[in-house]
Enzyme design. Structure first.
Site, mmCIF file in Angstrom:
data_model
loop_
_atom_site.group_PDB
_atom_site.id
_atom_site.type_symbol
_atom_site.label_atom_id
_atom_site.label_comp_id
_atom_site.label_asym_id
_atom_site.label_seq_id
_atom_site.Cartn_x
_atom_site.Cartn_y
_atom_site.Cartn_z
ATOM 1 C CG ASP A 97 80.275 21.983 83.330
ATOM 2 O OD1 ASP A 97 81.038 22.070 82.993
ATOM 3 O OD2 ASP A 97 79.145 22.173 84.478
ATOM 4 C CD GLU A 108 83.827 20.644 83.286
ATOM 5 O OE1 GLU A 108 84.828 21.417 83.938
ATOM 6 O OE2 GLU A 108 82.752 20.471 83.163
ATOM 7 C CG HIS A 118 80.426 12.991 82.544
ATOM 8 N ND1 HIS A 118 80.839 11.811 83.445
ATOM 9 C CD2 HIS A 118 81.122 14.287 83.596
ATOM 10 C CE1 HIS A 118 82.259 12.357 84.311
ATOM 11 N NE2 HIS A 118 82.143 14.034 84.042
#
Length: 168
Positions: A28, A62, A32
């Site tokens: 996920d 992701e 970032h």
């Protein structure tokens, strides 16, 4: 993730999962995390899995972005196996709702961005909806024929189809 102890700790945690027999990860929010982390993490997971006899270990990140030039950085320079194909999702919904099929051709022009020694666009997990953005049924106004058409695109075009719960 910029600190070596954190990176090493994360690699040890995930290696333990590989030892349990997990044959891949969905990661996920990969965009970032700093790219240097993935450059170490990806090879460490692949190498550990290979030591355990799994030469096909697969992990996809992701990277919530539809631009192949950006998204592909995580499977080429970032050393992950692949990334979720947000570009396909966006185009499949548009085509299903009546936009020109040439959008698919335009998307596939960017497939070369994903090509390196261990990844390519055929590895991309394709999907139509997920827990973050909603389900395909919502994107096509609940129209079952459109839903079936979108799934037909996903199951017959390049990539690895992923059906999130709720889209089945």
């Amino acid at each position: 993730t910029e600190h070596p102890q954190v990176q090493q700790g994360m690699e040890e945690i995930y290696k333990a999962w590989v030892e349990f027999g997990i044959d891949g990860f969905r990661i996920d929010t990969a965009k970032h995390v700093n790219l240097e982390f993935w450059q170490s993490f990806g090879p460490a997971m692949h190498d550990h899995a290979a030591l355990l006899g799994n030469d096909d270990f697969f992990m996809f990140g992701e990277v919530f972005d539809a631009n192949p030039a950006f998204q592909s950085i995580y499977s080429t320079a970032g050393a992950l196996s692949s990334t979720l194909d947000f570009g396909f999702q966006q185009v499949a919904v548009a085509v299903t709702n009546g936009d020109a099929t040439s959008l698919l051709a335009d998307l596939y022009v960017g497939d070369d961005y994903y090509t390196d020694t261990d990844s390519n666009a055929y590895n991309l997990p394709t999907f139509l909806g997920n827990h973050d953005m909603g389900r395909i049924g919502n994107f096509v106004g609940g129209d079952l024929q459109k839903d079936l058409f979108a799934h037909g695109l996903m199951f017959t075009l390049r990539g690895q189809p992923v059906v999130y719960y709720g889209d089945e």
